[in-house]
Design a protein around this motif. Structure first.
Motif, short mmCIF file in Angstrom:
data_model
loop_
_atom_site.label_atom_id
_atom_site.label_comp_id
_atom_site.label_asym_id
_atom_site.label_seq_id
_atom_site.Cartn_x
_atom_site.Cartn_y
_atom_site.Cartn_z
N GLY A 42 -89.96 -47.41 -28.81
CA GLY A 42 -90.48 -46.28 -28.04
C GLY A 42 -90.42 -46.50 -26.54
O GLY A 42 -90.45 -45.54 -25.77
N PHE A 43 -90.30 -47.77 -26.12
CA PHE A 43 -90.21 -48.11 -24.70
C PHE A 43 -88.76 -48.15 -24.22
O PHE A 43 -88.49 -48.46 -23.07
CB PHE A 43 -90.88 -49.46 -24.47
N GLY A 44 -87.84 -47.85 -25.11
CA GLY A 44 -86.43 -47.80 -24.72
C GLY A 44 -85.60 -48.98 -25.15
O GLY A 44 -84.41 -49.07 -24.81
N PHE A 45 -86.18 -49.93 -25.89
CA PHE A 45 -85.43 -51.08 -26.36
C PHE A 45 -84.57 -50.71 -27.57
O PHE A 45 -84.88 -49.75 -28.29
CB PHE A 45 -86.37 -52.23 -26.74
N VAL A 46 -83.53 -51.48 -27.79
CA VAL A 46 -82.67 -51.33 -28.96
C VAL A 46 -82.71 -52.63 -29.74
O VAL A 46 -82.53 -53.70 -29.17
CB VAL A 46 -81.22 -51.00 -28.56
N HIS A 58 -81.06 -51.75 -21.58
CA HIS A 58 -80.13 -51.71 -20.46
C HIS A 58 -80.22 -50.36 -19.80
O HIS A 58 -79.85 -49.34 -20.37
CB HIS A 58 -78.70 -51.97 -20.96
N THR A 59 -80.78 -50.33 -18.59
CA THR A 59 -80.94 -49.09 -17.83
C THR A 59 -80.32 -49.27 -16.45
O THR A 59 -80.90 -49.95 -15.59
CB THR A 59 -82.42 -48.71 -17.70
N GLY A 60 -79.15 -48.64 -16.24
CA GLY A 60 -78.48 -48.82 -14.96
C GLY A 60 -78.12 -50.28 -14.75
O GLY A 60 -77.44 -50.90 -15.57
N SER A 272 -73.84 -62.37 -28.15
CA SER A 272 -73.56 -62.45 -26.71
C SER A 272 -73.23 -61.08 -26.15
O SER A 272 -73.51 -60.79 -24.99
CB SER A 272 -72.41 -63.42 -26.45
N ARG A 273 -72.61 -60.22 -26.95
CA ARG A 273 -72.34 -58.87 -26.49
C ARG A 273 -73.63 -58.09 -26.32
O ARG A 273 -73.79 -57.33 -25.37
CB ARG A 273 -71.43 -58.15 -27.49
N ASP A 274 -74.59 -58.28 -27.24
CA ASP A 274 -75.90 -57.64 -27.10
C ASP A 274 -76.60 -58.11 -25.83
O ASP A 274 -77.32 -57.35 -25.17
CB ASP A 274 -76.78 -57.95 -28.32
N LEU A 275 -76.38 -59.39 -25.49
CA LEU A 275 -77.02 -59.96 -24.30
C LEU A 275 -76.21 -59.72 -23.03
O LEU A 275 -76.56 -60.25 -21.97
CB LEU A 275 -77.21 -61.47 -24.50
#
Length: 338
Positions: A42-46, A58-60, A272-275
Motif C-alpha cells: 500500500g506504500f508503493g513497494f513491489v 522505485h520512484t524517479g 540483482s535486477r530487482d535491486l
C-alpha cells in the motif's frame, strides 16, 4: 480476527475476541506476514517474485529496498529522507524500534569502513563454542551443533565442505563424528574474527566457479557439487551439496555441477535486477547449453591451483586452503581496510 472457516455460530460482522496474545498461535506468523506485506504494498513497494522477503520501491531517482525476516527488517536506499519517511510510516502502524545503522542482524555482525563492509559472526561463534562443550553426550547435541554450523555457513564459506560431510551423519552419529566436529570447532576458535569483506566499487557482472568431486561418497558413490559466485570482487553465493543421482562419469558429474551453478546464477541475476544492480546482463534461457549459445555463459577450464570451488568439494592442504580464503575475500575483522 475473523471467525475460522466452518464456524457458523458467529453472526454477520462479528469477529473473534482473543484471550491470549497472537504470538504462539499457529497462524500468527502467516497473519503477520500478510499484514506487513499488505501495508508495504500500500506504500508503493513491489514484492520480488524471486524472493518474497524482498520488497523494492522505485520512484524517479529514489530507490528503496527492504528485507524482512519475521519481524526484523533491514532497509536501504539512496535517499535518507525517503528511508526516514518509510520508518515513520511503519512506526505509525506497528510502533517499530529504530536501531539505526545495521551493526548486528540475526547473528551477523556488520563492520563498515570507507573501503567497504566486513561481515562476520564472531559473537555467534563464541556462543556456539560456549554451548557445545567437549564430551559427546547424545545424538541430539550433535544435531543441534550441526544445525548451528549450517547457519554459521552464512558468513563462513571455509567450513562449507566440512559441515556438509558432518551433516550426513545426524541420524546416527558416533564418537568419531563428534571428534571431527570438535576439530572444526577448534578451527573456528582460532579464526573467530574471520569473515567476508565486500569492497566499495562499481559492479556490473557475475563470475562463477564450479567443481565436482566424482563418486567420492563411499556409501552411495554420489558426487559432490561445489560452487562459488562473485559479484564483481565480492563473494555472494556458495554451496557444497551431494548430487541427487549417481553420475556414470566425471564429465556427467561436472555437467550436473554446472547446471546447479547456472540455476543459482539465474536467481542471483533476477535478484540483482530487482535491486537495480545490473545494467549489462540479459537472460532468457534455462539450461547450460542454451545459455552458452546465448552468450550468457563462457565456460573456461580452471587449473586446480586457481580453482576456488575446490574448497567446496574436497579437503585441502593448509597452503591451498589459505590461498583460496584470500580469493574468496575472507579476512579478519582486526585487519579490514579503513
Amino acid at each position: 480476527m475473523l471467525p475460522p472457516e466452518g464456524y457458523f455460530k458467529a453472526k454477520r460482522g462479528e469477529v473473534c475476541l482473543l484471550k491470549r496474545s497472537l504470538y504462539g498461535l499457529k497462524q500468527a506468523s502467516r497473519q503477520w506476514n500478510l499484514e506487513f506485506s499488505d501495508k508495504l504494498l500500500g506504500f508503493g513497494f513491489v514484492q520480488s517474485p524471486h524472493d518474497n522477503c524482498l520488497f523494492v520501491k522505485h520512484t524517479g531517482d529514489i530507490y528503496l529496498a527492504l528485507v524482512i525476516y519475521v519481524d526484523d527488517v533491514l532497509i536501504t536506499g539512496n535517499s535518507s529522507a525517503a528511508i526516514q519517511e518509510l520508518k515513520d510510516y511503519l512506526h505509525n502502524l506497528f510502533t517499530i524500534k529504530d536501531l539505526g545503522q545495521a551493526k548486528y542482524f540475526l547473528g551477523l555482525e556488520l563492520l563498515r569502513s570507507s573501503k567497504g563492509t566486513h561481515l562476520c559472526q564472531r559473537k555467534y561463534i563464541m556462543d556456539l563454542l560456549e554451548d557445545a562443550g567437549i564430551p559427546f553426550s547424545d545424538t541430539g547435541k550433535f544435531r543441534r551443533l550441526i544445525g548451528r554450523l549450517l547457519y554459521l555457513n552464512l558468513s563462513r564459506p571455509d567450513i562449507s565442505y566440512g559441515v556438509q560431510q558432518l551433516s550426513q551423519f545426524v541420524q546416527a552419529p558416533t564418537q568419531a563424528h563428534w571428534d571431527v566436529a570438535t576439530h572444526l570447532l577448534k578451527y573456528l576458535k582460532g579464526t573467530i574474527s574471520l569473515g567476508l569483506f565486500y569492497p566499495v566499487g562499481d559492479i556490473s557482472s557475475f563470475d562463477a566457479y564450479c567443481d565436482a568431486d566424482w563418486g567420492t561418497c563411499l556409501l552411495t558413490r554420489k558426487s559432490i557439487t561445489g560452487y562459488c559466485v562473485f559479484f564483481g570482487n565480492s563473494l555472494v553465493s556458495w554451496k557444497t551439496k551431494k548430487q541427487k543421482t549417481v553420475s556414470k562419469s566425471s564429465a556427467e558429474a561436472e555437467y550436473r555441477s554446472m547446471a546447479t551453478t547456472v540455476c543459482e546464477l539465474q536467481w542471483l541475476y533476477h535478484i540483482s535486477r530487482d535491486l537495480k544492480r545490473t545494467k549489462h546482463l540479459d537472460i532468457d534461457c534455462h539450461v547450460v547449453r542454451n545459455q552458452f549459445k546465448a552468450g550468457f555463459l563462457l565456460p573456461q577450464h580452471i587449473s586446480s591451483l586457481l580453482q576456488p570451488a575446490d574448497l567446496f568439494t574436497k579437503a585441502l592442504g593448509g597452503a591451498a586452503f589459505r590461498s583460496f580464503l584470500l580469493k574468496l575475500g575472507m579476512c579478519s575483522s582486526n585487519h579490514i581496510p579503513t
